[in-house]
Design an enzyme around this catalytic site. Structure first.
Site, short mmCIF file in Angstrom:
data_model
loop_
_atom_site.label_atom_id
_atom_site.label_comp_id
_atom_site.label_asym_id
_atom_site.label_seq_id
_atom_site.Cartn_x
_atom_site.Cartn_y
_atom_site.Cartn_z
N TYR A 130 1.12 -0.97 0.04
CA TYR A 130 0.06 -0.11 -0.30
C TYR A 130 0.92 0.95 0.27
CZ TYR A 130 -2.92 -3.64 1.88
OH TYR A 130 -3.43 -4.86 1.96
N ILE A 148 -11.92 -6.30 9.82
CA ILE A 148 -10.73 -5.03 9.64
C ILE A 148 -11.54 -3.79 8.68
CG2 ILE A 148 -9.06 -5.21 10.62
CD1 ILE A 148 -7.90 -6.04 8.34
N LYS A 154 -11.92 -1.31 6.41
CA LYS A 154 -11.11 -0.17 5.31
C LYS A 154 -11.81 0.82 5.47
CE LYS A 154 -9.50 1.82 1.11
NZ LYS A 154 -8.52 1.41 -0.41
#
Length: 219
Positions: A26, A210, A212
């Site tokens: 990322y 998780i 985003k």
């Protein structure tokens, strides 16, 4: 990304978020996270990942050091192999992971996008440490992990970390049959459809998600 992402992270932390997931893949994300957690690193459970193409023994060590520099921290709570590609033997990757644990640069070892067979190979490659999590796609329209991965992980005391819990642009619309069912449940409990989905996806002790949050309104 930098302004919105940083603001979203800071808002999330203010709201009680402690688990931050990133990866060397990322681009720029690790630097943004470094800004967001400056002065509060000890309160954050920080996770990053090595790319399969970098996951040789020496490459894994170098990749971890680079992530630590970008994140401006001296340790990661968990370090994952991002996915299995066969670019390097899993034994090399796991040997490096264990060395990182011994050096204090990584607290725990994990994997991502591993099926049961690959999980077993990664486990066999370790000599002292254990795989503590497998990060996999998991949302209402993608529940294949419930067949084999989830039961195996539960038998091995491995956490299952579901990414993309709201899907990948295909969360049930309000007008669909599924969306109406979610809304009915949400109304009954005074929640939103997305809160209902998150509650279902974390219904077992082994499961966490998780989501985003790249903008404040997502937080």
């Amino acid at each position: 990304m930098r302004r919105d992402g940083l603001e979203a992270l800071r808002t999330g932390i203010e709201l009680g978020m402690t688990h931050i997931d990133t990866a060397e893949l990322y681009t720029g994300a690790e630097e943004i996270i470094a800004e967001a957690i400056r002065g509060i690193r000890s309160k954050i459970f920080l996770v990053s990942k090595v790319l399969p193409s970098n996951a040789s023994y020496k490459g894994t060590l170098r990749a971890c050091d680079a992530s630590l520099r970008r994140l401006k921290t001296d340790y990661l709570d968990v370090y994952l192999l991002h996915w299995w590609s066969g670019s390097h033997p899993i034994g090399e990757t796991m040997r490096a992971m264990e060395e990182l644990v011994t050096a204090g640069k990584v607290r725990y070892i994990g994997v991502s996008n591993f099926d049961v067979d690959r999980l077993k190979q990664a486990q066999r490659a370790l000599t002292c440490d254990k795989i503590i999590c497998d990060q996999v796609i998991y949302h209402l329209r993608s529940r294949a992990i419930e067949n084999h991965v989830l039961p195996y992980c539960e038998s091995q005391n491995i956490a299952v970390v579901g990414y993309s819990p709201f899907g990948q642009g295909d969360f049930p619309s309000s007008g669909s049959k599924q969306g109406k069912a979610l809304q009915t449940i949400a109304d009954r409990h005074g929640k939103t459809p997305r809160q209902v989905a998150l509650n279902f996806l974390t219904r077992r002790e082994s499961l966490l998600t998780i989501p985003k949050a790249g903008k404040v309104d997502h937080s």
